[in-house]
Write an enzyme that holds these catalytic residues in place. Sequence first.
Site, PDB file in Angstrom:
ATOM      1  N   HIS A  29       1.208  -1.052  -0.163  1.00 43.89           N
ATOM      2  CA  HIS A  29      -0.099  -0.167   0.046  1.00 43.89           C
ATOM      3  C   HIS A  29       0.893   1.183   0.207  1.00 43.89           C
ATOM      4  O   HIS A  29       0.444   2.080  -0.311  1.00 43.89           O
ATOM      5  CB  HIS A  29      -0.947  -0.166   1.567  1.00 43.89           C
ATOM      6  CG  HIS A  29      -2.557   0.101   1.070  1.00 43.89           C
ATOM      7  ND1 HIS A  29      -3.183   0.492  -0.304  1.00 43.89           N
ATOM      8  CD2 HIS A  29      -3.331   1.063   1.565  1.00 43.89           C
ATOM      9  CE1 HIS A  29      -4.306   1.792  -0.277  1.00 43.89           C
ATOM     10  NE2 HIS A  29      -4.544   1.439   1.192  1.00 43.89           N
ATOM     11  N   ASN A  82      -7.372   7.478   4.026  1.00 42.18           N
ATOM     12  CA  ASN A  82      -8.438   8.074   3.718  1.00 42.18           C
ATOM     13  C   ASN A  82      -8.462   9.764   4.365  1.00 42.18           C
ATOM     14  O   ASN A  82     -10.113  10.310   3.658  1.00 42.18           O
ATOM     15  CB  ASN A  82      -9.647   7.303   4.133  1.00 42.18           C
ATOM     16  CG  ASN A  82      -9.875   7.959   5.765  1.00 42.18           C
ATOM     17  OD1 ASN A  82      -8.290   8.043   6.652  1.00 42.18           O
ATOM     18  ND2 ASN A  82     -11.010   7.802   6.695  1.00 42.18           N
ATOM     19  N   ASP A 107      -0.539   2.758  -4.865  1.00 44.81           N
ATOM     20  CA  ASP A 107      -0.913   1.410  -5.674  1.00 44.81           C
ATOM     21  C   ASP A 107      -1.778   0.430  -6.059  1.00 44.81           C
ATOM     22  O   ASP A 107      -2.698   1.380  -6.067  1.00 44.81           O
ATOM     23  CB  ASP A 107      -0.340   0.491  -4.441  1.00 44.81           C
ATOM     24  CG  ASP A 107      -1.544   1.016  -3.087  1.00 44.81           C
ATOM     25  OD1 ASP A 107      -1.776   2.320  -3.424  1.00 44.81           O
ATOM     26  OD2 ASP A 107      -2.403  -0.058  -2.838  1.00 44.81           O
ATOM     27  N   ASN A 128      -9.035   4.446  -0.912  1.00 49.04           N
ATOM     28  CA  ASN A 128      -9.780   5.629  -0.369  1.00 49.04           C
ATOM     29  C   ASN A 128      -8.451   6.631  -0.491  1.00 49.04           C
ATOM     30  O   ASN A 128      -9.127   7.666  -0.451  1.00 49.04           O
ATOM     31  CB  ASN A 128      -9.146   5.213   0.886  1.00 49.04           C
ATOM     32  CG  ASN A 128     -10.132   4.091   1.379  1.00 49.04           C
ATOM     33  OD1 ASN A 128     -12.255   4.216   0.607  1.00 49.04           O
ATOM     34  ND2 ASN A 128     -10.520   2.998   2.400  1.00 49.04           N
TER      35      ASN A 128
END
Length: 225
Positions: A29, A82, A107, A128
């Site tokens: 991530h 987020n 990613d 997000n």
Amino acid sequence: AAAAAAISEGGWLVVGLGNPGREYERTRHNIGFRVVDQLAAAEGITLRASRKHQGHVGTGRLRLPSGDGPPVVLLKPSTYMNLSGHSVQSVMAYYKIPQDRLLVVVDDLDTPLGSVRLKPKGSAGGHNGLKSIAQCLGGSNAYARLKCGIGRPENGNVPVVDYVLQRFSKGEEASVDDILRRACEVARACVTNGLQAAMNAANAPKKGAAKAGNGKKAKRVDKPS
């Protein structure tokens, strides 16, 4: 003030997405963070923590064979994924960078491991970080994103939320090195030559790219939020 003025006259903002904290370092991530770190090191740009912008920010000019290149701002938001848009919006406002000179490095499950794709716009695709940026840009998805392929889980029983927060295996790190190298090349091309020219180079077929997992469509779940 002089640096901000120079950037506003033609500079780009290159953002790498990720989650802060040692526990998330080098996870799938956080590939965006690694790209910006490598680009900063290569260009001699120092990233400094900024409470004002909620992230690590660095400014400078790209190093070209002919001398100093165009100005650029590099950013790693220190919010969780987020909330990335708040950091991006703050830097864009401060340096007066328009949306058409924003490049987000992210990613991507649906891009094969070892490959990168440059897109001029598009939906968040369940990511997000991209959702947050769009929300902070008034709902607009019309900004460039450089998708770094992490592939899908080979084991269909592995939840996506667990997969994206795993570190790359030793065997995968060679592909990660390729991602970092190519992503930096594409980011440089985007800042120097413009989005369209960079897209032509970035999206050319790459030989030997790893397959994106088991071929099943995976639903992205971003954690932590």
